[in-house]
Design an enzyme around this catalytic site. Structure first.
Site, mmCIF file in Angstrom:
data_model
loop_
_atom_site.group_PDB
_atom_site.id
_atom_site.type_symbol
_atom_site.label_atom_id
_atom_site.label_comp_id
_atom_site.label_asym_id
_atom_site.label_seq_id
_atom_site.Cartn_x
_atom_site.Cartn_y
_atom_site.Cartn_z
ATOM 1 N N ASN A 8 28.561 37.416 37.086
ATOM 2 C CA ASN A 8 29.631 37.700 38.039
ATOM 3 C C ASN A 8 29.405 36.840 39.288
ATOM 4 O O ASN A 8 28.359 36.955 39.943
ATOM 5 C CB ASN A 8 29.587 39.196 38.387
ATOM 6 C CG ASN A 8 30.681 39.589 39.357
ATOM 7 O OD1 ASN A 8 30.913 38.894 40.333
ATOM 8 N ND2 ASN A 8 31.335 40.699 39.119
ATOM 9 N N HIS A 11 30.164 37.028 44.391
ATOM 10 C CA HIS A 11 29.374 36.974 45.628
ATOM 11 C C HIS A 11 29.301 35.565 46.215
ATOM 12 O O HIS A 11 29.023 35.407 47.394
ATOM 13 C CB HIS A 11 27.984 37.561 45.384
ATOM 14 C CG HIS A 11 28.085 38.951 44.816
ATOM 15 N ND1 HIS A 11 28.469 40.024 45.582
ATOM 16 C CD2 HIS A 11 27.955 39.401 43.556
ATOM 17 C CE1 HIS A 11 28.528 41.092 44.816
ATOM 18 N NE2 HIS A 11 28.222 40.753 43.575
ATOM 19 N N HIS A 44 36.211 39.228 39.803
ATOM 20 C CA HIS A 44 37.040 40.400 40.113
ATOM 21 C C HIS A 44 38.090 39.984 41.143
ATOM 22 O O HIS A 44 37.738 39.639 42.267
ATOM 23 C CB HIS A 44 36.123 41.505 40.670
ATOM 24 C CG HIS A 44 36.824 42.794 40.945
ATOM 25 N ND1 HIS A 44 36.137 43.920 41.344
ATOM 26 C CD2 HIS A 44 38.133 43.166 40.887
ATOM 27 C CE1 HIS A 44 36.991 44.918 41.516
ATOM 28 N NE2 HIS A 44 38.216 44.480 41.264
ATOM 29 N N ARG A 46 40.393 41.235 43.491
ATOM 30 C CA ARG A 46 40.689 42.508 44.150
ATOM 31 C C ARG A 46 42.039 42.434 44.851
ATOM 32 O O ARG A 46 42.470 41.366 45.290
ATOM 33 C CB ARG A 46 39.599 42.850 45.174
ATOM 34 C CG ARG A 46 38.236 43.122 44.553
ATOM 35 C CD ARG A 46 37.264 43.603 45.604
ATOM 36 N NE ARG A 46 37.602 44.941 46.060
ATOM 37 C CZ ARG A 46 36.948 46.040 45.702
ATOM 38 N NH1 ARG A 46 35.898 45.968 44.923
ATOM 39 N NH2 ARG A 46 37.322 47.220 46.153
ATOM 40 N N ARG A 50 39.327 40.105 48.902
ATOM 41 C CA ARG A 50 38.217 39.942 49.849
ATOM 42 C C ARG A 50 37.223 38.853 49.431
ATOM 43 O O ARG A 50 36.506 38.329 50.244
ATOM 44 C CB ARG A 50 37.489 41.266 50.075
ATOM 45 C CG ARG A 50 36.643 41.709 48.928
ATOM 46 C CD ARG A 50 35.808 42.898 49.324
ATOM 47 N NE ARG A 50 36.622 44.087 49.494
ATOM 48 C CZ ARG A 50 36.163 45.312 49.279
ATOM 49 N NH1 ARG A 50 34.920 45.499 48.929
ATOM 50 N NH2 ARG A 50 36.932 46.365 49.429
ATOM 51 N N HIS A 51 37.180 38.552 48.134
ATOM 52 C CA HIS A 51 36.309 37.430 47.735
ATOM 53 C C HIS A 51 37.066 36.431 46.853
ATOM 54 O O HIS A 51 37.461 35.378 47.329
ATOM 55 C CB HIS A 51 34.968 37.900 47.130
ATOM 56 C CG HIS A 51 35.026 39.096 46.234
ATOM 57 N ND1 HIS A 51 35.827 39.167 45.128
ATOM 58 C CD2 HIS A 51 34.354 40.275 46.283
ATOM 59 C CE1 HIS A 51 35.646 40.317 44.532
ATOM 60 N NE2 HIS A 51 34.781 41.030 45.211
ATOM 61 N N GLU A 74 38.025 40.979 36.036
ATOM 62 C CA GLU A 74 38.045 42.404 36.399
ATOM 63 C C GLU A 74 39.218 42.654 37.335
ATOM 64 O O GLU A 74 39.509 41.833 38.212
ATOM 65 C CB GLU A 74 36.766 42.778 37.143
ATOM 66 C CG GLU A 74 35.525 42.702 36.321
ATOM 67 C CD GLU A 74 34.298 43.018 37.171
ATOM 68 O OE1 GLU A 74 34.443 43.376 38.360
ATOM 69 O OE2 GLU A 74 33.206 42.884 36.633
ATOM 70 N N THR A 105 32.631 48.188 43.629
ATOM 71 C CA THR A 105 33.108 49.216 42.707
ATOM 72 C C THR A 105 32.061 50.327 42.630
ATOM 73 O O THR A 105 30.886 50.048 42.408
ATOM 74 C CB THR A 105 33.336 48.588 41.310
ATOM 75 O OG1 THR A 105 34.054 47.379 41.490
ATOM 76 C CG2 THR A 105 34.114 49.513 40.408
ATOM 77 N N GLU A 159 32.778 48.994 29.317
ATOM 78 C CA GLU A 159 31.637 48.540 30.112
ATOM 79 C C GLU A 159 31.098 49.767 30.832
ATOM 80 O O GLU A 159 31.788 50.377 31.655
ATOM 81 C CB GLU A 159 32.046 47.453 31.116
ATOM 82 C CG GLU A 159 30.837 46.993 31.919
ATOM 83 C CD GLU A 159 31.095 45.743 32.744
ATOM 84 O OE1 GLU A 159 31.762 44.814 32.265
ATOM 85 O OE2 GLU A 159 30.615 45.709 33.888
ATOM 86 N N HIS A 200 26.708 46.551 36.587
ATOM 87 C CA HIS A 200 26.597 47.031 37.959
ATOM 88 C C HIS A 200 25.166 47.314 38.373
ATOM 89 O O HIS A 200 24.478 48.116 37.765
ATOM 90 C CB HIS A 200 27.466 48.261 38.249
ATOM 91 C CG HIS A 200 28.035 48.171 39.634
ATOM 92 N ND1 HIS A 200 27.325 48.543 40.743
ATOM 93 C CD2 HIS A 200 29.205 47.684 40.081
ATOM 94 C CE1 HIS A 200 28.055 48.302 41.807
ATOM 95 N NE2 HIS A 200 29.199 47.775 41.448
ATOM 96 N N GLY A 201 24.776 46.604 39.415
ATOM 97 C CA GLY A 201 23.502 46.863 40.085
ATOM 98 C C GLY A 201 22.270 46.389 39.349
ATOM 99 O O GLY A 201 21.153 46.616 39.813
ATOM 100 N N GLY A 222 25.743 40.310 38.709
ATOM 101 C CA GLY A 222 26.220 39.423 39.765
ATOM 102 C C GLY A 222 25.322 39.390 40.979
ATOM 103 O O GLY A 222 24.637 38.399 41.250
ATOM 104 N N HIS A 223 25.309 40.489 41.709
ATOM 105 C CA HIS A 223 24.673 40.517 43.020
ATOM 106 C C HIS A 223 23.219 40.049 42.978
ATOM 107 O O HIS A 223 22.803 39.200 43.767
ATOM 108 C CB HIS A 223 24.780 41.942 43.598
ATOM 109 C CG HIS A 223 24.328 42.052 45.001
ATOM 110 N ND1 HIS A 223 23.138 42.660 45.360
ATOM 111 C CD2 HIS A 223 24.878 41.610 46.157
ATOM 112 C CE1 HIS A 223 22.999 42.601 46.667
ATOM 113 N NE2 HIS A 223 24.028 41.966 47.179
HETATM 114 N N1 PXP Z 1 30.767 44.988 36.213
HETATM 115 C C1 PXP Z 1 31.724 45.514 37.003
HETATM 116 C C2 PXP Z 1 32.846 46.248 36.355
HETATM 117 C C3 PXP Z 1 31.684 45.351 38.394
HETATM 118 O O1 PXP Z 1 32.648 45.879 39.170
HETATM 119 C C4 PXP Z 1 30.635 44.593 38.956
HETATM 120 C C5 PXP Z 1 30.598 44.355 40.431
HETATM 121 O O2 PXP Z 1 31.651 43.567 40.823
HETATM 122 C C6 PXP Z 1 29.660 44.067 38.097
HETATM 123 C C7 PXP Z 1 29.734 44.297 36.738
HETATM 124 C C8 PXP Z 1 28.499 43.272 38.620
HETATM 125 O O3 PXP Z 1 27.739 44.123 39.421
HETATM 126 P P1 PXP Z 1 26.579 43.539 40.349
HETATM 127 O O4 PXP Z 1 27.207 42.519 41.222
HETATM 128 O O5 PXP Z 1 26.085 44.743 41.077
HETATM 129 O O6 PXP Z 1 25.564 42.947 39.419
#
Ligand code: PXP
Length: 250
Positions: A8, A11, A44, A46, A50-51, A74, A105, A159, A200-201, A222-223
């Site tokens: 992702n 960022h 994503h 949005r 915002r990004h 997304e 999210t 997911e 996520h995370g 992503g992050h």
């Molecule tokens: N999957 C989904 C559905 C998300 O909304 C996000 C965050 O945008 C991610 C994966 C990636 O999450 P992270 O950036 O925390 O790794």
């Protein structure tokens, strides 16, 4: 099968938008991660832009096409964004809940509310009608009631939201209950022939127990990747994660 790594790159756009300049380039980010073994690009779009911007979607899609890799777009169930997704016809869309006031999210879609169920269901039907080659995943909690409801829709994958698990792992708390939930979710989805993705995370450390237990076919991260890239470079971080994934060829 080696699990797939979706990167992702939102960022990178966040960093660009923070200064209103045209760098760092999300196109270059997509190119670098694909060049270094990523299996997919996730972005994503949005509602508040915002990004990722509308023009990024087209530009990143050109890169994914060049590398013959899927674009996973997304989006929330918002008419304007759904229209853009249909016009883009990416390989995958992932429907997520979206609130303007959230930092990121915050969890999976609520399908237990009949209003939400109808909204998501209608969005899936519209996407399948207008862009039949686009596969759909829903971002959901590993909750069996929710998964049962999701299985009634025209979807190709779920997911699973791994944010709470990842936080517990980061804080060195007991995360075994999440692994139990993920296993049950995986078995249920398998029985319905629905693919099981995660996101996520996640970090290089917290993804390991999930890989060891062969819980998901795809991970969208992503992050952590973008943060780690500050120190090691985006290509190196991607290559390193991809090489970790190859050890879990189940
Ligand atoms: N999957 C989904 C559905 C998300 O909304 C996000 C965050 O945008 C991610 C994966 C990636 O999450 P992270 O950036 O925390 O790794």
């Amino acid at each position: 099968m080696i699990p797939r790594l979706g990167v992702n790159i939102d960022h990178v756009a966040t960093l660009r938008q923070a200064r209103g300049e045209d760098y760092p380039s999300v196109v270059e980010a997509a190119r670098v991660v694909l060049e270094n073994g990523a299996d997919q690009i996730t972005i994503h779009l949005r509602e508040d832009r915002r990004h990722i911007q509308d023009t990024d979607v087209e530009a990143v899609q050109l890169v994914t096409k060049r590398y013959g890799k899927p674009l996973n777009l997304e989006l929330g169930c918002n008419d304007e964004i759904v229209e853009i997704a249909i016009a883009t016809a990416p390989e995958w869309v992932c429907l997520v809940p979206e609130k303007r006031e959230e930092r990121t999210t915050e969890g999976g879609l609520d399908l237990v509310s009949s209003t939400n169920f109808e909204k998501v269901n209608k969005t899936c039907e519209l996407i399948k009608e207008k862009s039949p080659n686009t596969k759909i995943s829903l971002f959901l909690e590993a909750d069996l009631q929710t998964l049962e409801l999701a299985s009634k829709m025209k979807i190709d994958a779920v997911e699973v939201h791994t944010g709470d698990y990842a936080r517990a792992h980061l804080l060195e708390e007991d995360y075994s209950k999440y692994l139990t939930q993920f296993k049950a979710a995986h078995e249920f989805l398998l029985s319905k022939k629905i693919n099981c993705h995660a996101g996520h995370g996640l970090t290089k450390e917290s993804v390991v127990p999930l890989l060891e237990n062969n819980l998901f076919e795809e991970y969208n991260i992503g992050h952590w990747i973008i943060c780690q890239a500050v120190f090691n470079g985006l290509g190196n971080v991607t290559k390193d994660l991809q090489s970790l994934f190859t050890h879990y060829d189940h």
